[in-house]
Enzyme design. Structure first.
Site, PDB file in Angstrom:
ATOM      1  N   GLY A 117       0.779  -1.235   0.000  1.00 23.57           N
ATOM      2  CA  GLY A 117       0.000   0.000   0.000  1.00 23.57           C
ATOM      3  C   GLY A 117       0.805   1.277   0.000  1.00 23.57           C
ATOM      4  N   GLU A 130     -11.538   1.197  30.264  1.00 21.51           N
ATOM      5  CA  GLU A 130     -11.064   2.227  29.329  1.00 21.51           C
ATOM      6  C   GLU A 130     -10.579   3.472  30.070  1.00 21.51           C
ATOM      7  OE1 GLU A 130     -10.439   1.507  26.363  1.00 21.51           O
ATOM      8  OE2 GLU A 130     -11.513  -0.397  26.391  1.00 21.51           O
ATOM      9  N   ASP A 171      -4.474  -6.396  25.351  1.00 24.39           N
ATOM     10  CA  ASP A 171      -3.510  -5.505  26.002  1.00 24.39           C
ATOM     11  C   ASP A 171      -2.300  -6.293  26.478  1.00 24.39           C
ATOM     12  OD1 ASP A 171      -5.417  -3.526  25.734  1.00 24.39           O
ATOM     13  OD2 ASP A 171      -6.199  -3.782  27.768  1.00 24.39           O
TER      14      ASP A 171
HETATM   15  P1  ADP Z   1       1.527  -1.267  -3.431  1.00 32.35           P
HETATM   16  O1  ADP Z   1       1.729  -1.718  -4.831  1.00 32.35           O
HETATM   17  O2  ADP Z   1       2.736  -0.669  -2.810  1.00 32.35           O
HETATM   18  O3  ADP Z   1       0.931  -2.299  -2.540  1.00 32.35           O
HETATM   19  P2  ADP Z   1      -0.296   0.504  -4.698  1.00 32.35           P
HETATM   20  O4  ADP Z   1       0.618   1.217  -5.596  1.00 32.35           O
HETATM   21  O5  ADP Z   1      -1.098  -0.581  -5.325  1.00 32.35           O
HETATM   22  O6  ADP Z   1       0.470  -0.084  -3.452  1.00 32.35           O
HETATM   23  O7  ADP Z   1      -1.240   1.562  -4.007  1.00 32.35           O
HETATM   24  C1  ADP Z   1      -2.621   1.398  -3.896  1.00 32.35           C
HETATM   25  C2  ADP Z   1      -3.332   2.737  -4.004  1.00 32.35           C
HETATM   26  O8  ADP Z   1      -3.024   3.555  -2.899  1.00 32.35           O
HETATM   27  C3  ADP Z   1      -2.922   3.516  -5.213  1.00 32.35           C
HETATM   28  O9  ADP Z   1      -3.707   3.185  -6.316  1.00 32.35           O
HETATM   29  C4  ADP Z   1      -3.146   4.951  -4.782  1.00 32.35           C
HETATM   30  O10 ADP Z   1      -4.489   5.328  -4.950  1.00 32.35           O
HETATM   31  C5  ADP Z   1      -2.860   4.900  -3.305  1.00 32.35           C
HETATM   32  N1  ADP Z   1      -1.492   5.318  -3.020  1.00 32.35           N
HETATM   33  C6  ADP Z   1      -0.546   4.544  -2.447  1.00 32.35           C
HETATM   34  N2  ADP Z   1       0.593   5.233  -2.302  1.00 32.35           N
HETATM   35  C7  ADP Z   1       0.393   6.456  -2.792  1.00 32.35           C
HETATM   36  C8  ADP Z   1       1.208   7.619  -2.924  1.00 32.35           C
HETATM   37  N3  ADP Z   1       2.471   7.635  -2.515  1.00 32.35           N
HETATM   38  N4  ADP Z   1       0.665   8.712  -3.481  1.00 32.35           N
HETATM   39  C9  ADP Z   1      -0.614   8.699  -3.900  1.00 32.35           C
HETATM   40  N5  ADP Z   1      -1.426   7.645  -3.806  1.00 32.35           N
HETATM   41  C10 ADP Z   1      -0.953   6.524  -3.249  1.00 32.35           C
HETATM   42 ZN    ZN Z   2      -7.711  -2.527  27.206  1.00 28.56          ZN
END
Ligand code: ADP
Ligand code: ZN
Ligand code: MG
Length: 628
Positions: free
Chosen positions: A216, A435, A512
């Site tokens: 991500g 909490e 926890d």
């Molecule tokens: P990875 O391949 O590293 O798992 P992706 O490139 O598939 O991640 O990212 C998934 C989505 O998250 C992208 O399509 C985009 O919308 C968003 N995203 C992730 N990183 C960025 C970034 N640095 N800038 C803008 N959007 C991002």
């Molecule tokens: Zn707790």
């Protein structure tokens, strides 16, 4: 064609079969042309002979080769009027003809209708023919569907399932917050656009770039952006797609992929999740996986096979560079590694700006504050966050995304779906104490992160939640901060025990305890924060199933092992005593906060601190508390 042939064939088959039987009933077994002379009433053969002897029969028509007759005779009962009867004749009654001749009765034999027989024959053929055609279609169609049984027939031909995107349309502007990675890759774009600049001075263009980073963070996006900026085709395939059911498919896919790429050069080949094929060879329990290793060997061969300047650049992504085979990483293959880290606060702000471009935000929303509230979020998380907020906004029929939607979306992304609050009961009181225990201990410890809010609204697995906001981006964490975190994590259990007694404590503290035990153990074994001295006793290791060889785990003796356990316990016990003391010493404010929490379900950090400040001194610690 949008509709499915398979469904069509499946439904027409039974319909045809049923239709066929009706049709047989209608034509094939129809008696030959009796309808014209149809006689409604039947007469037995014996009666017919009686009539014949009594000379009452006037004419006889024979049908079906002499098996049925339509007989005209004078009926005694109704004033000798001519009536018609139908008579079934016995099969062997040759004397009947003689008798008819004797009596000089006009008789006629009607031949069997010939076409009836033809239809009958055809009818018997149609069914099997239909069935076979149907099956043929069924089989043929299904063999075109991916994963259908027909795949087994042509596995040799390896349809490489990579996609080619002519223009990805993604630009560097769409990628934010990972500046270092972008800068390194900017050069790759130049390689693709103006290779002469490099070849003129004798530089070899790199063949492979390995993007390393957690899921991500934008690795796929980055690779697409390179292709988009350079305006070259983009071939993408996922590592797991190489490895198939049949041996040899992976290797032939690799060959196919590179062949297509050469035809389309300059271009980019993107191999996602390369660790699926590129794992260290010969590793794991019981040796390696032959198919995967052959695929990898083919990949290595192909990468060596093309000259450095053909204009093909291979970009691979992984979040586990540690398991990759070292042959992949040597110069001439993936000789450049670019790390893509989760963004820092500035990066998060930039990513939010990118994704807010096409969203309607209320003026009150500050992206800066969202960036502060979301440490550890990746680009994908942030994109998801804004999308969730937009969905909530639409659901609430608002014009633009406001702070409330963002706030709810953050909670949702971090902790899961909101549940329904508990009704007021003993267990709700206990959860409230738990909490408040976390929040109060956290607030009164100098080195703890400030409380952001406490809530009794269940989310995901948790019945209640206390949110803390990390003060700043924390690269390094001190020993006292770690201890404060352990104490804060014990605050929930401490409150349960102090208020309700040791017999009433609940399973609610399970999560926890797991967290804090891990922290305490790492303090001892990895960070040298105990009286065992500054020793690293355990290294972080990959699991054997994930591609590393089995190695002996412990790097210390039995006696050290028991001392480690002793130290871990000492840390946790000290923190627990401290947490219980804090609750005991602040019993009245605890009770007041619990009543307030049960009444309001949620108390935000600012209000919480104000109430605590009436009873005790709240340590001065926060530079800022994000206001959302
Ligand atoms: P990875 O391949 O590293 O798992 P992706 O490139 O598939 O991640 O990212 C998934 C989505 O998250 C992208 O399509 C985009 O919308 C968003 N995203 C992730 N990183 C960025 C970034 N640095 N800038 C803008 N959007 C991002
Ligand atoms: Zn707790
Ligand atoms: Mg990806």
């Amino acid at each position: 064609m949008k509709f499915s042939w398979r469904v069509l064939v499946l439904w027409t088959l039974p319909a045809l079969v049923i239709g066929f039987f009706f049709w047989q009933g209608a034509f094939a077994s129809a008696p030959a042309d009796m309808s014209k002379n149809a006689a409604n009433t039947r007469m037995t053969y014996g009666r017919f002979l009686e009539y014949l002897n009594a000379d009452r029969v006037t004419s006889v028509d024979l049908y079906e080769g002499g098996r049925t007759a339509i007989v005209e005779a004078r009926d005694q009962d109704i004033e000798n009027r001519i009536q018609r009867w139908r008579v079934d004749l016995p099969v062997n009654a040759p004397e009947l003809i003689t008798k008819l001749k004797e009596k000089a009765i006009s008789f006629d034999a009607h031949p069997m209708r010939n076409d009836g027989a033809i239809w009958g024959l055809l009818g018997n053929l149609v069914f099997p023919v239909l069935l076979i055609t149907g099956l043929f279609f069924l089989f043929r169609r299904s063999s075109n569907l991916p994963g259908g049984p027909g795949q087994a027939m042509n596995f040799g031909k390896s349809k490489a399932r990579f996609q080619m995107e002519a223009k990805t349309g993604v630009k560097f502007d769409d990628v934010a917050g990972i500046e270092e990675a972008k800068e390194e890759l900017q050069e790759v774009v130049t390689f693709l656009k103006q290779p002469e600049r490099f070849t003129a001075v004798g530089a070899r263009i790199p063949k492979g770039v390995l993007l390393v980073g957690p899921p991500g963070t934008g690795k796929t996006l980055l690779a697409k952006a390179i292709a988009g900026e350079a305006g070259v085709p983009f071939f993408s395939i996922s590592g797991s797609e190489f490895v198939e059911m049949f041996v040899g498919v992976g290797a032939s896919r690799v060959r196919d992929l590179f062949k297509k790429a050469k035809d389309n050069a300059p271009c980019i080949i993107f191999i996602d999740e390369i660790d699926a094929v590129g794992r260290q060879r010969g590793a794991g329990i019981g040796g390696g996986n032959d198919e995967r290793e052959q695929t990898l060997n083919q990949l290595l061969t192909e990468m060596d096979g093309f000259e450095g300047n053909t204009g093909i650049i291979i970009i691979a992504a992984t979040n586990r560079p540690d398991v990759l085979d070292s042959a992949l990483l040597r110069p001439g293959r993936f000789d450049r590694q670019v790390t893509v880290d989760p963004p820092d606060i500035k990066g998060r702000l930039e990513i939010l700006q990118v994704h807010a471009r096409n969203k309607k935000l209320d003026n009150s929303v500050s992206l800066d504050a969202i960036a502060r509230r979301t440490p550890g979020f990746t680009g994908a998380d942030l994109a998801n966050l804004l999308n969730e907020a937009a969905i909530l906004t639409a659901r609430r029929r608002k014009e633009a995304i406001t702070l409330r939607e963002i706030d709810d979306a953050v909670d949702r992304v971090v902790a899961g779906m909101e549940g329904t609050p508990l009704v007021d009961s003993k267990s709700k009181r206990l959860i409230a104490y738990h909490e408040i225990g976390h929040a109060l201990v956290g607030t009164l410890l100098k080195d703890h992160d400030p409380v952001q809010k406490v809530t009794l609204i269940p989310r995901g697995q948790a019945q209640g939640l206390t949110w803390f906001t990390p003060n700043e981006e924390q690269g390094l964490i001190s020993r006292s901060q770690l201890k404060a975190r352990i104490t804060g994590a014990l605050g929930g259990r401490a409150a349960e025990e102090v208020i309700f007694g040791p017999a009433e404590v609940t399973t609610g503290a399970g999560g926890d305890l797991q967290q804090l035990s891990g922290m305490a153990r790492q303090m001892v074994t990895r960070f040298g924060m105990s009286n065992l001295g500054p020793l690293s006793l355990e290294s972080q290791q990959g699991e054997v199933f994930l591609g590393r060889d089995w190695t002996t785990r412990s790097e210390y003796s039995e006696s050290i092992a028991s001392r480690i356990d002793g130290q871990v316990r000492a840390i946790v016990e000290e923190c627990y005593e401290n947490a219980k003391k804090i609750i005991r010493d602040h019993r009245s404010v605890t009770d007041r906060l619990v009543d307030l929490l049960i009444e309001k379900e949620t108390i935000d950090g600012e209000e919480f601190r104000q109430i605590v400040a009436e009873y005790a001194e709240v340590p001065e610690k926060q530079q800022y508390v994000p206001q959302l």
